[in-house]
Design a protein around this motif. Structure first.
Motif: not given
Length: 141
Positions: A31-35, A60-80
Motif C-alpha cells: 500500500x505504501x508503494x502505491x500511496x 486509474x487515479x481513483x483506483x490506484x488510491x483505492x487499492x493503496x488504501x485497501x492494502x495499507x489499511x487492510x494490512x494494518x488492521x490484519x497485522x494488529x
C-alpha cells in the motif's frame, strides 16, 4: 493434538501472530508503494498510469488510491489483530481485483504470471479471520 493444553494454545496464538504480522506488514508495504512511492513503488501517479494502460481508462487515479488504501489499511488492521475481518476483507478485495484484471488470463501458476499467489493470500487471510486473530492483538496487550 490436545488444544486445551496451555502450551498448545500459546503456540497457536504465536502462529496466528506470525501469520498476521508477515502478511499484514507485507500489505502495508504494498500500500505504501502505491500511496507514497515508498519501497521502490511508483506512487499514485505511476500506479494510475499502469492501471490506465490495462484499460482502466481515466479512473486509474481513483483506483490506484483505492487499492493503496485497501492494502495499507487492510494490512494494518490484519497485522494488529484489530477488526481482523475488515482487514482481511480489504485484502481479499484487492487480491480479487488483481486476479481479475492482471493474472486471470495467465492461468493459475505464478511462474506464468498467474493467480496462484493471490489465491493463497486470500485463503490465508480468510482463514485467520474465521479462526480469529489469536490472543496477541492490539487491545489485549
Amino acid at each position: 493434538m490436545d488444544y486445551t493444553n496451555l502450551n498448545n494454545v500459546a503456540l497457536i496464538n504465536i502462529g496466528l501472530l506470525i501469520i498476521r504480522l508477515v502478511i499484514g506488514v507485507t500489505f502495508i508495504g504494498h500500500g505504501s508503494q502505491k500511496l507514497f512511492g515508498w519501497f521502490g513503488g511508483y506512487g499514485p501517479v505511476g500506479f494510475s498510469q499502469w492501471l490506465e494502460s490495462l484499460g482502466m481508462g481515466f479512473h486509474g487515479k481513483f483506483w490506484s488510491i483505492a487499492a493503496g488504501l485497501f492494502e495499507f489499511v487492510g494490512g494494518l488492521l490484519f497485522a494488529l489483530g484489530f477488526l481482523t475481518g475488515v482487514g482481511a476483507g480489504l485484502i481479499i478485495i484487492v487480491m480479487l481485483d488483481a486476479i481479475l484484471i492482471v493474472h486471470r488470463k495467465k492461468g493459475y501458476w505464478i511462474d506464468n504470471g498467474g493467480w496462484e499467489y493471490n489465491f493463497v493470500l486470500m485463503a490465508v487471510v480468510l482463514s485467520v479471520s474465521l479462526i480469529g486473530p489469536g490472543s496477541y492483538v492490539l487491545f489485549n496487550l
